[in-house]
Design a protein around this motif. Structure first.
Motif, PDB file in Angstrom:
ATOM      1  N   UNK A   1       0.858  -1.179   0.000  1.00  0.00           N
ATOM      2  CA  UNK A   1       0.000   0.000   0.000  1.00  0.00           C
ATOM      3  C   UNK A   1       0.900   1.238   0.000  1.00  0.00           C
ATOM      4  N   UNK A   2       0.596   2.165  -0.883  1.00  0.00           N
ATOM      5  CA  UNK A   2       1.348   3.409  -0.980  1.00  0.00           C
ATOM      6  C   UNK A   2       0.584   4.483  -0.216  1.00  0.00           C
ATOM      7  N   UNK A   3       1.255   5.098   0.739  1.00  0.00           N
ATOM      8  CA  UNK A   3       0.642   6.167   1.518  1.00  0.00           C
ATOM      9  C   UNK A   3       1.119   7.491   0.924  1.00  0.00           C
ATOM     10  N   UNK A   4       0.160   8.300   0.499  1.00  0.00           N
ATOM     11  CA  UNK A   4       0.521   9.550  -0.163  1.00  0.00           C
ATOM     12  C   UNK A   4      -0.577  10.581   0.012  1.00  0.00           C
ATOM     13  N   UNK A   5      -0.216  11.817  -0.263  1.00  0.00           N
ATOM     14  CA  UNK A   5      -1.153  12.930  -0.256  1.00  0.00           C
ATOM     15  C   UNK A   5      -1.233  13.441  -1.694  1.00  0.00           C
ATOM     16  N   UNK A   6      -2.428  13.514  -2.247  1.00  0.00           N
ATOM     17  CA  UNK A   6      -2.569  13.960  -3.638  1.00  0.00           C
ATOM     18  C   UNK A   6      -1.940  15.334  -3.874  1.00  0.00           C
ATOM     19  N   UNK A   7      -1.888  16.160  -2.857  1.00  0.00           N
ATOM     20  CA  UNK A   7      -1.276  17.480  -3.004  1.00  0.00           C
ATOM     21  C   UNK A   7       0.215  17.388  -3.303  1.00  0.00           C
ATOM     22  N   UNK A   8       0.848  16.255  -2.952  1.00  0.00           N
ATOM     23  CA  UNK A   8       2.275  16.078  -3.185  1.00  0.00           C
ATOM     24  C   UNK A   8       2.592  15.440  -4.532  1.00  0.00           C
ATOM     25  N   UNK A   9       1.569  14.979  -5.258  1.00  0.00           N
ATOM     26  CA  UNK A   9       1.791  14.340  -6.550  1.00  0.00           C
ATOM     27  C   UNK A   9       2.076  15.377  -7.627  1.00  0.00           C
ATOM     28  N   UNK A  10       3.020  15.067  -8.521  1.00  0.00           N
ATOM     29  CA  UNK A  10       3.204  15.958  -9.671  1.00  0.00           C
ATOM     30  C   UNK A  10       1.987  15.869 -10.586  1.00  0.00           C
ATOM     31  N   UNK A  11       1.723  16.925 -11.321  1.00  0.00           N
ATOM     32  CA  UNK A  11       0.606  16.930 -12.260  1.00  0.00           C
ATOM     33  C   UNK A  11       0.912  16.030 -13.441  1.00  0.00           C
ATOM     34  N   UNK A  12      -0.123  15.404 -13.970  1.00  0.00           N
ATOM     35  CA  UNK A  12       0.024  14.668 -15.222  1.00  0.00           C
ATOM     36  C   UNK A  12       0.123  15.688 -16.349  1.00  0.00           C
ATOM     37  N   UNK A  13       0.983  15.442 -17.331  1.00  0.00           N
ATOM     38  CA  UNK A  13       1.069  16.370 -18.466  1.00  0.00           C
ATOM     39  C   UNK A  13      -0.268  16.426 -19.201  1.00  0.00           C
ATOM     40  N   UNK A  14      -0.563  17.555 -19.818  1.00  0.00           N
ATOM     41  CA  UNK A  14      -1.812  17.723 -20.551  1.00  0.00           C
ATOM     42  C   UNK A  14      -1.947  16.704 -21.673  1.00  0.00           C
ATOM     43  N   UNK A  15      -0.827  16.327 -22.288  1.00  0.00           N
ATOM     44  CA  UNK A  15      -0.868  15.392 -23.409  1.00  0.00           C
ATOM     45  C   UNK A  15      -0.569  13.958 -22.981  1.00  0.00           C
ATOM     46  N   UNK A  16      -0.745  13.657 -21.695  1.00  0.00           N
ATOM     47  CA  UNK A  16      -0.440  12.331 -21.172  1.00  0.00           C
ATOM     48  C   UNK A  16      -1.390  11.295 -21.757  1.00  0.00           C
TER      49      UNK A  16
END
Length: 92
Positions: free
Chosen positions: A45-60
């Motif tokens: 299980x990965x414990x994370x905060x969405x605020x710490x995630x990098x954004x996905x590129x627009x063209x992902x």
């Protein structure tokens, strides 16, 4: 802490079997929190905060994850992403 590959948008963590647990940035943004090992039945299980995630590129697109020909990010962009991902941890 998980290792992040900004070219494939994938987080990995060593598995006791010798392979690596994997979870994509897209999966994390979709609310998934279980990283799987492709070589065995173990999961973490990965414990994370969405605020710490990098954004996905627009063209992902998901196909980019599997391609080795994906152009890399600029050094500054890569450093910013790495800095944001240092707070991701593994929960046992």
């Amino acid at each position: 802490d998980l290792d992040y590959n900004p070219k494939t948008f994938t987080y990995t963590y060593p598995c006791p079997c010798g392979d690596k647990f994997q979870i994509t940035l897209e999966e994390l943004w979709d609310g998934e929190d279980i990283a799987t090992c492709p070589s065995c039945t173990l999961r973490i299980m990965v414990i994370y905060d969405e605020d710490d995630l990098p954004d996905l590129p627009d063209d992902f697109e998901e196909e980019e994850e599997e391609s080795d020909d994906t152009p890399g990010l600029g050094k500054k962009e890569e450093e910013e992403i790495v800095a944001k991902t240092k707070s991701l941890t593994v929960g046992a």
